[in-house]
Design an enzyme around this catalytic site. Structure first.
Site, PDB file in Angstrom:
ATOM      1  CB  SER A 110      -1.124   0.003   1.358  1.00  0.00           C
ATOM      2  OG  SER A 110      -2.195   0.795   1.294  1.00  0.00           O
ATOM      3  CD  GLU A 208      -2.121  -2.925  -3.964  1.00  0.00           C
ATOM      4  OE1 GLU A 208      -3.601  -3.108  -4.161  1.00  0.00           O
ATOM      5  OE2 GLU A 208      -1.259  -1.902  -3.466  1.00  0.00           O
ATOM      6  CG  HIS A 278      -5.308  -2.161  -0.513  1.00  0.00           C
ATOM      7  ND1 HIS A 278      -4.616  -2.210  -1.379  1.00  0.00           N
ATOM      8  CD2 HIS A 278      -5.076  -1.887   0.425  1.00  0.00           C
ATOM      9  CE1 HIS A 278      -3.664  -1.358  -1.247  1.00  0.00           C
ATOM     10  NE2 HIS A 278      -4.487  -0.915   0.049  1.00  0.00           N
TER      11      HIS A 278
END
Length: 307
Positions: A110, A208, A278
């Site tokens: 992330s 992502e 995620h």
């Protein structure tokens, strides 16, 4: 060839830091039981529990924890408590020479994507894109496959992703080999035009993200396209893009349509649907190692991240 950190063994000590937003401390506490299961000890960074608005302490404090864990000879690996926002704020102050001289496992994803890219660029380190302590491991939703991915830290192993794990969709056929790089799309896009921008030339690019509407994904992918990052890449590993539904579907493309447009027009090997990001399960991978994407057979093979 990037520097692979040494593998872990039972009894080793892990350092825990929060380089971005404040972690949920009760989840972090629960996640420590998993480290116990792995036979690992741990030290929690001095500033992990601090709050500075949307940040886990000041930039100086979060950077201090990062440097301290790399300096501490007892620490054999570093796992981030969570992401959120803030890693890029102290990028200019990072002592990359310290990391190169003290290579060790560094694990997160992330917002941590900014650090993965920076460490790859300036410390030549292999790092790990995987689930974090408070934001993933300490939740009830954490799955067995996600737990098993930590075994790659104890023994050098090739990782193999097939449709046995999740359904995959071909966006471009053929196969491609190269160093696996990338991570969170919004962090990769924000690095463009800085010295921390991703180098995709001849590499497999992982993408992502979470919670981004299609028009936002469109802007970020267009940014990568105009910067030459898509045309430079050898192929694409498209991970999870959850919570990407438009607020007004009648006046929006879908996330899939946006991704298919930008990645499909490269005419390069590309597959989407990998449970990387995620999501649960979360298939953890090393970044900066060699990998092969066989888009026709829908398989991804990744070389070991530790030595």
């Amino acid at each position: 060839m990037r520097i692979r950190p040494k593998r872990l063994k039972a009894g080793d000590t892990i350092g825990i830091i929060a380089p971005a937003s404040p972690p949920k401390l009760e989840n972090l506490e629960r996640a420590l039981l998993f480290l116990d299961e792995l036979g690992l000890k741990y030290k929690i960074g001095e500033h992990v529990a601090k709050k500075n608005g949307h940040l886990a302490g000041t930039d100086k404090e979060r950077l201090e924890d990062l440097h301290t864990m790399f300096e501490d000879e007892e620490i054999k690996g570093i796992i981030c408590a969570g992401g959120g926002y803030g890693s890029a704020r102290f990028a200019q102050q990072i002592d990359f020479q310290l990391m190169m001289e003290n290579p060790k496992i560094f694990w997160g994803y992330s917002d941590i994507t900014y650090l993965h890219t920076a460490f790859g660029n300036f410390s030549n380190l292999v790092t790990f894109h995987g689930p974090m302590l408070a934001s993933d491991i300490g939740r009830d939703s954490f799955q067995d496959l996600s737990k098993k991915m930590f075994q790659q830290l104890f023994e050098p192993m090739e990782l193999h992703y097939t449709e046995e794990i999740s359904p995959l969709t071909i966006l471009g056929g053929g196969d491609a080999t190269g160093e696996l790089v990338g991570g969170n799309l919004s962090l990769l896009a924000s690095g463009i035009g800085t010295k921390y921008e991703i180098d995709t030339k001849g590499k497999l690019l992982l993408l992502e993200d979470v919670g981004e509407e299609p028009y936002r994904l469109d802007g970020m992918l267009n940014h990568l396209k105009l910067a030459g990052k898509l045309s430079d890449a050898a192929g694409f590993v498209i991970g999870d893009f959850s919570n990407a539904d438009p607020k007004n579907p009648k006046f929006s493309l879908t996330a899939d349509e946006v991704i298919d447009h930008y990645i499909g027009q490269t005419n390069k090997p590309a597959v989407k649907g990998f449970k990387i990001g995620h999501c649960q399960p979360h298939f953890a991978i090393p970044l900066g190692v060699g990998a092969k994407l066989d888009a026709t057979q829908k398989t991804l093979t990744v070389l070991p991240g530790v030595e």
